[in-house]
Design an enzyme around this catalytic site. Structure first.
Site, PDB file in Angstrom:
ATOM      1  CG  ASP A   8      -0.351   0.169   2.529  1.00 37.54           C
ATOM      2  OD1 ASP A   8       0.899   0.247   2.609  1.00 37.54           O
ATOM      3  OD2 ASP A   8      -1.085   0.243   3.528  1.00 37.54           O
ATOM      4  CB  CYS A  65       0.771  -2.553   4.777  1.00 39.05           C
ATOM      5  SG  CYS A  65       0.556  -3.722   6.133  1.00 39.05           S
ATOM      6  CB  THR A  67       1.786  -2.882  11.076  1.00 35.67           C
ATOM      7  OG1 THR A  67       0.588  -3.286  10.387  1.00 35.67           O
ATOM      8  CG2 THR A  67       1.557  -1.554  11.789  1.00 35.67           C
ATOM      9  CG  HIS A  98       9.385 -25.349  11.559  1.00 31.65           C
ATOM     10  ND1 HIS A  98       9.510 -25.295  12.933  1.00 31.65           N
ATOM     11  CD2 HIS A  98      10.501 -25.980  11.103  1.00 31.65           C
ATOM     12  CE1 HIS A  98      10.647 -25.875  13.297  1.00 31.65           C
ATOM     13  NE2 HIS A  98      11.277 -26.282  12.209  1.00 31.65           N
ATOM     14  CG  HIS A 133       7.441 -28.983  10.007  1.00 31.61           C
ATOM     15  ND1 HIS A 133       7.193 -28.433  11.246  1.00 31.61           N
ATOM     16  CD2 HIS A 133       8.741 -29.359  10.004  1.00 31.61           C
ATOM     17  CE1 HIS A 133       8.303 -28.448  11.959  1.00 31.61           C
ATOM     18  NE2 HIS A 133       9.244 -29.007  11.234  1.00 31.61           N
TER      19      HIS A 133
HETATM   20  C1  RB5 Z   1      -1.861   2.682   6.624  1.00 34.69           C
HETATM   21  O1  RB5 Z   1      -1.861   3.869   7.374  1.00 34.69           O
HETATM   22  C2  RB5 Z   1      -1.707   1.473   7.537  1.00 34.69           C
HETATM   23  O2  RB5 Z   1      -2.865   1.317   8.306  1.00 34.69           O
HETATM   24  C3  RB5 Z   1      -1.416   0.238   6.737  1.00 34.69           C
HETATM   25  O3  RB5 Z   1      -0.280   0.437   5.972  1.00 34.69           O
HETATM   26  C4  RB5 Z   1      -1.128  -1.035   7.517  1.00 34.69           C
HETATM   27  O4  RB5 Z   1      -0.186  -0.816   8.509  1.00 34.69           O
HETATM   28  C5  RB5 Z   1      -2.259  -1.813   7.961  1.00 34.69           C
HETATM   29  O5  RB5 Z   1      -2.128  -2.883   8.537  1.00 34.69           O
END
Ligand code: RB5
Length: 153
Positions: A8, A65, A67, A98, A133
């Site tokens: 993203d 993304c 996180t 695994h 596994h």
């Molecule tokens: C975008 O601000 C953020 O929410 C997205 O990149 C991501 O971290 C979502 O899990």
């Protein structure tokens, strides 16, 4: 080995860094977007990359993304996708060895570019160990067949 890559807006810069790295290593890599830092919804990209991996055309997906969490949640809705959020190379090694993970997700706001490349290399250079596994993955595949309705087209 073909790789489907996507991010993203939050992951765009790191995705570009990863794409150049994969190009330098001569991997065949398709970039499913996004192509700028304009705001985008991570599920849209996660779904495109997951479908590409489910189709069998791509061996692995890499999704980035902010996180890595949203991408992993979205990708794991698809039958046959085993997406693993990795913040260190150790997790990437065992996600493959695994868990037979076929999608790597990372968080651009969590890890730096150098570590991200180490994680990518570890993921792509580790084979599934099979053995005990395989039976564990079979259990997941069986419950997936019964409980999840999303189709990969
Ligand atoms: C975008 O601000 C953020 O929410 C997205 O990149 C991501 O971290 C979502 O899990």
């Amino acid at each position: 080995m073909k790789i489907a890559l996507g991010s993203d807006h939050a992951g765009y810069i790191l995705k570009e860094h990863v794409r150049k790295h994969l190009d330098n290593l001569s991997y065949i890599c398709k970039d499913f977007g996004v192509y700028s830092e304009d705001r985008a919804d991570y599920p849209d990209i996660a779904f495109s990359v997951s479908k590409a991996v489910c189709s069998g055309e791509y061996s692995y997906g890499i999704l980035i993304c902010g996180t890595g969490i949203g991408m992993s949640i979205a990708a794991n809705k698809f039958k046959g996708i085993r997406a693993a959020l990795c913040c260190q190379a150790y997790s990437a090694k065992y996600a493959r060895e695994h868990n037979g993970a076929n999608v790597l997700t990372m968080g651009s706001r969590v890890i730096g570019p150098g570590l991200a490349l180490n994680i990518v290399d570890q993921f792509l250079n580790t084979s599934f160990a099979g053995g005990r596994h395989s039976n564990r993955i079979k259990k997941i595949t069986e419950v997936e067949a019964k409980e999840i309705n999303v189709k990969s087209e």
